[in-house]
Design an enzyme around this catalytic site. Sequence first.
Site, mmCIF file in Angstrom:
data_model
loop_
_atom_site.group_PDB
_atom_site.id
_atom_site.type_symbol
_atom_site.label_atom_id
_atom_site.label_comp_id
_atom_site.label_asym_id
_atom_site.label_seq_id
_atom_site.Cartn_x
_atom_site.Cartn_y
_atom_site.Cartn_z
ATOM 1 N N PHE A 178 0.855 -1.207 0.002
ATOM 2 C CA PHE A 178 0.057 0.008 0.104
ATOM 3 C C PHE A 178 0.750 1.308 0.145
ATOM 4 O O PHE A 178 1.567 1.563 0.903
ATOM 5 C CB PHE A 178 -0.953 0.053 1.251
ATOM 6 C CG PHE A 178 -1.936 1.142 1.181
ATOM 7 C CD1 PHE A 178 -3.132 1.078 0.281
ATOM 8 C CD2 PHE A 178 -1.423 2.609 1.626
ATOM 9 C CE1 PHE A 178 -4.261 2.300 0.199
ATOM 10 C CE2 PHE A 178 -2.462 3.469 1.260
ATOM 11 C CZ PHE A 178 -3.499 3.489 0.577
ATOM 12 N N ASP B 225 9.750 2.735 1.661
ATOM 13 C CA ASP B 225 8.396 3.655 1.986
ATOM 14 C C ASP B 225 8.088 3.501 3.793
ATOM 15 O O ASP B 225 7.663 2.456 4.148
ATOM 16 C CB ASP B 225 7.230 3.177 1.113
ATOM 17 C CG ASP B 225 5.719 4.045 1.719
ATOM 18 O OD1 ASP B 225 6.058 4.644 2.659
ATOM 19 O OD2 ASP B 225 4.981 3.910 1.056
ATOM 20 N N LYS C 247 2.845 11.279 6.942
ATOM 21 C CA LYS C 247 2.048 10.969 8.236
ATOM 22 C C LYS C 247 2.430 11.791 9.442
ATOM 23 O O LYS C 247 2.348 13.063 9.328
ATOM 24 C CB LYS C 247 1.883 9.550 8.430
ATOM 25 C CG LYS C 247 1.011 8.781 7.294
ATOM 26 C CD LYS C 247 0.441 7.579 7.795
ATOM 27 C CE LYS C 247 0.164 6.628 6.726
ATOM 28 N NZ LYS C 247 -1.444 6.904 6.188
HETATM 29 C C1 LIG Z 1 3.132 2.831 3.764
HETATM 30 C C2 LIG Z 1 2.127 3.784 3.055
HETATM 31 N N1 LIG Z 1 2.475 4.633 1.998
HETATM 32 C C3 LIG Z 1 1.843 5.720 1.288
HETATM 33 C C4 LIG Z 1 0.565 6.050 2.027
HETATM 34 C C5 LIG Z 1 -0.121 7.070 1.624
HETATM 35 O O1 LIG Z 1 -0.279 8.260 2.269
HETATM 36 P P1 LIG Z 1 -1.261 9.530 1.987
HETATM 37 O O2 LIG Z 1 -2.657 8.881 2.345
HETATM 38 O O3 LIG Z 1 -0.892 10.583 2.926
HETATM 39 O O4 LIG Z 1 -1.300 9.707 0.677
HETATM 40 C C6 LIG Z 1 -0.030 5.257 3.192
HETATM 41 C C7 LIG Z 1 -1.081 5.594 3.772
HETATM 42 O O5 LIG Z 1 -1.725 4.854 4.460
HETATM 43 C C8 LIG Z 1 1.135 4.302 3.697
HETATM 44 O O6 LIG Z 1 0.620 3.642 4.625
#
Ligand SMILES: Cc1ncc(COP(=O)(O)O)c(C=O)c1O
Length: 400
Positions: A141, A226, A255
């Site tokens: 994700f 990530d 976040k």
């Molecule tokens: C590992 C990871 N990458 C990217 C994102 C995307 O972040 P955003 O919702 O701020 O676009 C999330 C969101 O849950 C995430 O958990």
Amino acid sequence: MLRTPSAVRDAERHTAHNYHPLPVVISSAEGAWLTDVDGRRYLDCLAGYSALNFGHRHPKLIEAAHAQLDRLTLTSRAFVHDQFADFCRELAALCGKDLVLPMNTGAEAVETGIKVARKWGYQVKGVAPGQANIVVAEGNFHGRTTTIVSFSTDEDARADFGPYTPGFTVVPYGDLDALAAAIDENTVAVLLEPIQGEQGVVVPPEGYLPGVREVCTERNVLFVADEIQSGLGRTGATFACDLEGVVPDMYLLGKALGGGIVPVSAVAANRDVLGVLQPGQHGSTFGGNPLACAVATEVVRLLATGEFQRRSAELGERLKAGLEALLGKGLVAVRVRGLWAGVDIDPALMSGRQACERLMERGVLAKDTHGSTIRLAPPLVITEDEIDHAVAQLAAVLAG
Ligand SMILES: Cc1ncc(COP(=O)(O)O)c(C=O)c1O
């Protein structure tokens, strides 16, 4: 009369139904606690999907935001502002990298990472034009943009949003041989979550991340981690990669970087990687704005003390012990790293959603994922007693 039912109905009336929230309407919060429109209190065990690692309205973060609101909120990157340098320098130092590139949302940080990796591939590695490929993992994700959902393996996230962006190869998460086999001369990056959060806090086998690091170095491929959900203290370390002694080429952050106040994301990497971008090739009107930088600099300073990483590691042991005691008593699997837990409920008992609804009735807010899994990610300011309280409420829900 309770205000919640009509407030839930009002909230749904004029919005697209792209979420299925629990029927609770929050009106204020402090630390690890939320209060709803009817005055009921809840222990927050989601923490805005880890955007609230420092709790709600951490005094230092609120102070930084207020002070900045009174001075300067936005310039755009067309001009330099006086909050920018400290933020970039201090975040780069926290990451152990030369440079950072600030954006806003997590998905934008991922998009930035993809663009930088491709440009690096063409300009530095010498990949043939238009051929760059990125290896990603099943169950990933990384956000919701059209490019990112193109390599999602979750049909809800992906279906009917095509045509899809090419240039990604999906391999099973945790399988180093499969990952190595997927790399060829056109591979510019391996993009992974060091722990898959949305998938249910899935921890790869020991040795996997160091193995990925080794393969990437050997094959001249960027390792892009990530850490948008796993990073910034959540797992008991600054980065989940630290737990395995791994240093990626690029960190993707988001976040918690915004302190639960403003959306702030960033890419951190060394000059040989992030230096490929030239003026006009990437940007964002709000990326690195003064308010974001003021709050995020304070976030970096909180993390630089090490206090939150320590709390997460120590209290995480308590959470782990409490949850493992429920194995065989309604839980069939428990995965914990720091104050981050994925628990699988016996599907014969109830769904994850039902468990979250019953937890809500008992004053604990958590979020289900993938059927029978619940994710627990309380703010790192949570206390021992509050952890025990959350575990006791889960035990009561499972006992029916
Ligand atoms: C590992 C990871 N990458 C990217 C994102 C995307 O972040 P955003 O919702 O701020 O676009 C999330 C969101 O849950 C995430 O958990």
